[in-house]
Design a protein around this motif. Structure first.
Motif, PDB file in Angstrom:
ATOM      1  N   TYR A  83      -1.944  -9.498 -33.005  1.00  0.00           N
ATOM      2  CA  TYR A  83      -3.106  -9.863 -32.198  1.00  0.00           C
ATOM      3  C   TYR A  83      -4.209 -10.340 -33.144  1.00  0.00           C
ATOM      4  N   PHE A  84      -5.039 -11.261 -32.657  1.00  0.00           N
ATOM      5  CA  PHE A  84      -6.115 -11.754 -33.520  1.00  0.00           C
ATOM      6  C   PHE A  84      -7.483 -11.393 -32.951  1.00  0.00           C
ATOM      7  N   LEU A  85      -8.420 -11.195 -33.859  1.00  0.00           N
ATOM      8  CA  LEU A  85      -9.763 -10.725 -33.504  1.00  0.00           C
ATOM      9  C   LEU A  85     -10.637 -11.855 -32.975  1.00  0.00           C
ATOM     10  N   VAL A  86     -11.360 -11.561 -31.905  1.00  0.00           N
ATOM     11  CA  VAL A  86     -12.382 -12.477 -31.379  1.00  0.00           C
ATOM     12  C   VAL A  86     -13.666 -11.670 -31.213  1.00  0.00           C
ATOM     13  N   GLU A  87     -14.705 -12.030 -31.963  1.00  0.00           N
ATOM     14  CA  GLU A  87     -16.006 -11.386 -31.837  1.00  0.00           C
ATOM     15  C   GLU A  87     -16.958 -12.316 -31.089  1.00  0.00           C
ATOM     16  N   LYS A  88     -17.860 -11.708 -30.345  1.00  0.00           N
ATOM     17  CA  LYS A  88     -18.782 -12.516 -29.548  1.00  0.00           C
ATOM     18  C   LYS A  88     -19.822 -13.167 -30.433  1.00  0.00           C
ATOM     19  N   LEU A  89     -19.922 -14.495 -30.352  1.00  0.00           N
ATOM     20  CA  LEU A  89     -20.930 -15.226 -31.096  1.00  0.00           C
ATOM     21  C   LEU A  89     -22.287 -15.031 -30.409  1.00  0.00           C
ATOM     22  N   GLY A  90     -23.280 -14.575 -31.173  1.00  0.00           N
ATOM     23  CA  GLY A  90     -24.603 -14.339 -30.599  1.00  0.00           C
ATOM     24  C   GLY A  90     -24.734 -13.003 -29.909  1.00  0.00           C
ATOM     25  N   LEU A  91     -23.932 -12.008 -30.326  1.00  0.00           N
ATOM     26  CA  LEU A  91     -24.000 -10.688 -29.693  1.00  0.00           C
ATOM     27  C   LEU A  91     -25.381 -10.071 -29.829  1.00  0.00           C
ATOM     28  N   GLU A  92     -25.994 -10.198 -31.016  1.00  0.00           N
ATOM     29  CA  GLU A  92     -27.312  -9.592 -31.229  1.00  0.00           C
ATOM     30  C   GLU A  92     -28.356 -10.211 -30.309  1.00  0.00           C
ATOM     31  N   ALA A  93     -28.272 -11.533 -30.109  1.00  0.00           N
ATOM     32  CA  ALA A  93     -29.229 -12.203 -29.230  1.00  0.00           C
ATOM     33  C   ALA A  93     -29.059 -11.745 -27.786  1.00  0.00           C
ATOM     34  N   SER A  94     -27.800 -11.539 -27.361  1.00  0.00           N
ATOM     35  CA  SER A  94     -27.551 -11.060 -26.004  1.00  0.00           C
ATOM     36  C   SER A  94     -28.122  -9.664 -25.813  1.00  0.00           C
ATOM     37  N   HIS A  95     -27.998  -8.817 -26.855  1.00  0.00           N
ATOM     38  CA  HIS A  95     -28.538  -7.459 -26.782  1.00  0.00           C
ATOM     39  C   HIS A  95     -30.051  -7.485 -26.648  1.00  0.00           C
ATOM     40  N   ARG A  96     -30.699  -8.338 -27.424  1.00  0.00           N
ATOM     41  CA  ARG A  96     -32.161  -8.381 -27.395  1.00  0.00           C
ATOM     42  C   ARG A  96     -32.691  -8.922 -26.079  1.00  0.00           C
ATOM     43  N   SER A  97     -31.937  -9.796 -25.443  1.00  0.00           N
ATOM     44  CA  SER A  97     -32.394 -10.365 -24.174  1.00  0.00           C
ATOM     45  C   SER A  97     -32.014  -9.501 -22.988  1.00  0.00           C
ATOM     46  N   GLY A  98     -31.202  -8.457 -23.232  1.00  0.00           N
ATOM     47  CA  GLY A  98     -30.739  -7.613 -22.134  1.00  0.00           C
ATOM     48  C   GLY A  98     -29.623  -8.223 -21.330  1.00  0.00           C
ATOM     49  N   ALA A  99     -28.980  -9.264 -21.878  1.00  0.00           N
ATOM     50  CA  ALA A  99     -27.943  -9.978 -21.131  1.00  0.00           C
ATOM     51  C   ALA A  99     -26.553  -9.464 -21.470  1.00  0.00           C
ATOM     52  N   LEU A 100     -26.369  -8.142 -21.404  1.00  0.00           N
ATOM     53  CA  LEU A 100     -25.044  -7.580 -21.642  1.00  0.00           C
ATOM     54  C   LEU A 100     -24.574  -6.903 -20.361  1.00  0.00           C
ATOM     55  N   GLU A 101     -23.831  -5.825 -20.502  1.00  0.00           N
ATOM     56  CA  GLU A 101     -23.198  -5.235 -19.336  1.00  0.00           C
ATOM     57  C   GLU A 101     -24.173  -4.375 -18.518  1.00  0.00           C
ATOM     58  N   THR A 102     -23.989  -4.419 -17.204  1.00  0.00           N
ATOM     59  CA  THR A 102     -24.709  -3.516 -16.307  1.00  0.00           C
ATOM     60  C   THR A 102     -23.820  -2.307 -16.025  1.00  0.00           C
ATOM     61  N   ILE A 103     -24.346  -1.123 -16.226  1.00  0.00           N
ATOM     62  CA  ILE A 103     -23.580   0.100 -16.006  1.00  0.00           C
ATOM     63  C   ILE A 103     -23.527   0.399 -14.513  1.00  0.00           C
ATOM     64  N   VAL A 104     -22.324   0.418 -13.973  1.00  0.00           N
ATOM     65  CA  VAL A 104     -22.146   0.685 -12.557  1.00  0.00           C
ATOM     66  C   VAL A 104     -22.190   2.183 -12.309  1.00  0.00           C
ATOM     67  N   GLU A 105     -22.985   2.601 -11.334  1.00  0.00           N
ATOM     68  CA  GLU A 105     -23.220   4.027 -11.077  1.00  0.00           C
ATOM     69  C   GLU A 105     -21.928   4.779 -10.779  1.00  0.00           C
ATOM     70  N   ASN A 106     -21.113   4.248  -9.884  1.00  0.00           N
ATOM     71  CA  ASN A 106     -19.938   5.000  -9.436  1.00  0.00           C
ATOM     72  C   ASN A 106     -18.642   4.518 -10.073  1.00  0.00           C
TER      73      ASN A 106
END
Length: 446
Positions: A420-443
């Motif tokens: 298997y080969f690795l794929v890392e998200k380009l611009g992960l830090e920018a997504s974190h700073r903008s809040g554009a990552l995952e939404t935690i589902v309550e249930n």
């Protein structure tokens, strides 16, 4: 945004498909035009099947590029395809000179896409970009006026990236993504249809005034932290355990118990007795929110779902003995030192992981660090790690020769011994700073 995710990507793929016309020769007869007919169709199918192996934090996964390239292929899809999938998926198809030139562009783009970049990385990015630009002209143009249209301005634009970082700072901070996000936010605040541009100017002015006041008086920024879901456990340092949680502690198999035995032994707290006799109960947790706002999941719950209906998010990059490794999370749990009474003050939160095998170093070096290829070793490589060793959620995508049937409900997510080969998200830090990552589902996974 347009330079790295639309202009360069479109140029390379058009060259490889032989669809750039304007010269006297047939573009489909060029040595680099390898993505044609059945090769192009099978390549698109390989891109499509990889979607199940990309975490949800990677945004939109690339669709079948052979079918959807002219149907609004998004910038995010292009970036994941070109900078993530491409070097590994195309290494058996592109001739070596063109492959190595392409991976230099990818290596430079991956480095310049970081929000934090060291001087050494900046020097390497500048070197990769400069070499890639010169080699591109030699390979695709070779001083033939009839092929001059192959050298578009975007090729030279990449060479200026490192120098722009020294002048204006990391590129994600002032790219078009930032501008488009601001335009979208301001446009969403307009309520009256009359005088839209005057209203937009007033909203922008008000935003600037508020930001200036908050910068001068930080106490005015009263943005409350989002409420954690019911049943979650805040571990400090921005780590949060999230449900599902097992109803009670349960005995673990011998292979897992051995991993816990060596975890304590390496800390100088070796349990009494030998490895074969060691046993313990653990109460499993399914998810962990990381400081970068990604949510790492686990095989405990993900393995119960069909691969075709899943976005695998249990593969993590973890530091083990100072070395970056890729591992599959089996589950999270909290354990106390051996021969001690369970006490919340001494509990350690850990993850049982299966570490992927050693990467192919020759391939990694030959393609300028753009292809991290490693075998999945399953239960043979179980290890317990402290959660603070987990760096980020990543993707491990099956290599081209791995057979996968997404129509089967019981298709294994990872096959022992396959690469298997690795794929890392380009611009992960920018997504974190903008809040554009995952939404935690309550249930989720209750």
């Amino acid at each position: 945004m347009h330079l790295v995710s639309l202009n360069i990507t479109d140029l390379f793929v058009s060259l490889w498909r032989g669809t750039i016309h304007g010269s006297k020769s047939d573009p489909t007869e060029e040595p680099w035009a390898v993505l044609q007919d059945d090769t192009w169709v099978s390549h698109g199918a390989e891109v499509a099947r990889a979607a199940s192996f990309l975490p949800g934090s990677y945004d939109r996964p690339p669709r079948n590029i052979a079918e959807k390239i002219s149907s609004g292929y998004k910038a995010k899809e292009w970036m994941t395809y070109f900078y993530g999938y491409g070097p590994a998926m195309l290494r058996r198809t592109l001739p070596q000179p063109y492959l190595k030139n392409y991976t230099k562009f990818v290596a430079a783009g991956q480095l310049l896409g970081r929000c934090v970049i060291s001087r050494a990385e900046l020097v390497r990015a500048d070197q990769m970009a400069s070499e890639a630009e010169t080699e591109f002209e030699e390979l695709y143009y070779h001083r033939d006026p009839d092929l001059l249209h192959h050298v578009r301005p975007c090729i030279h634009g990449v060479g200026h990236g490192a120098r722009e970082v020294t002048l204006t700072g990391p590129l994600p901070g002032h790219g078009q993504y930032t501008m488009e996000r601001s335009i979208g936010d301001l446009g969403g605040e307009i309520r009256l249809p009359s005088n839209p541009f005057a209203n937009l100017s007033e909203r922008a002015l008000l935003r600037c005034q508020v930001n200036a006041l908050k910068a001068m008086i930080p106490g005015l920024d009263d943005n409350a932290q989002p409420r954690l879901p019911r049943g979650s456990l805040d571990l400090g340092n921005d780590f949060v355990l999230l449900r599902a949680r097992d109803s009670c502690p349960r005995w673990v198999p011998a292979c897992e118990a051995a991993a816990f035995y060596w975890f304590w032994a390496n800390l100088g707290q070796q349990p009494i007795g030998d490895e074969a006799a060691y046993s313990l109960k653990v109460r499993k947790w399914a998810r962990l929110r990381l400081p970068n706002d990604q949510v790492a999941r686990s095989a405990w719950k993900e393995s119960t779902k069909p691969l075709a209906k899943l976005r695998i998010a249990r593969i993590v990059k973890v530091l083990i003995e100072g070395r970056a490794e890729i591992a599959e999370v089996r589950y999270f749990c909290r354990i106390s030192p051996p021969d001690s009474e369970p006490d919340a003050t001494v509990l350690r939160t850990v993850a049982l992981v299966s570490v992927f095998g050693r990467r192919d170093e020759d391939l990694f070096d030959d393609l300028h660090g753009t292809v991290w290829l490693a075998p999945y070793e399953g239960n043979a490589a179980l290890r317990v790690v402290d959660i603070h060793q987990i760096q980020s959620v990543v993707a491990m995508v099956p290599d081209s020769d791995v057979s996968i049937d997404l129509t089967k409900i019981d298709e294994p997510h990872f096959q022992t011994g396959e690469n298997y080969f690795l794929v890392e998200k380009l611009g992960l830090e920018a997504s974190h700073r903008s809040g554009a990552l995952e939404t935690i589902v309550e249930n989720e996974e209750e």
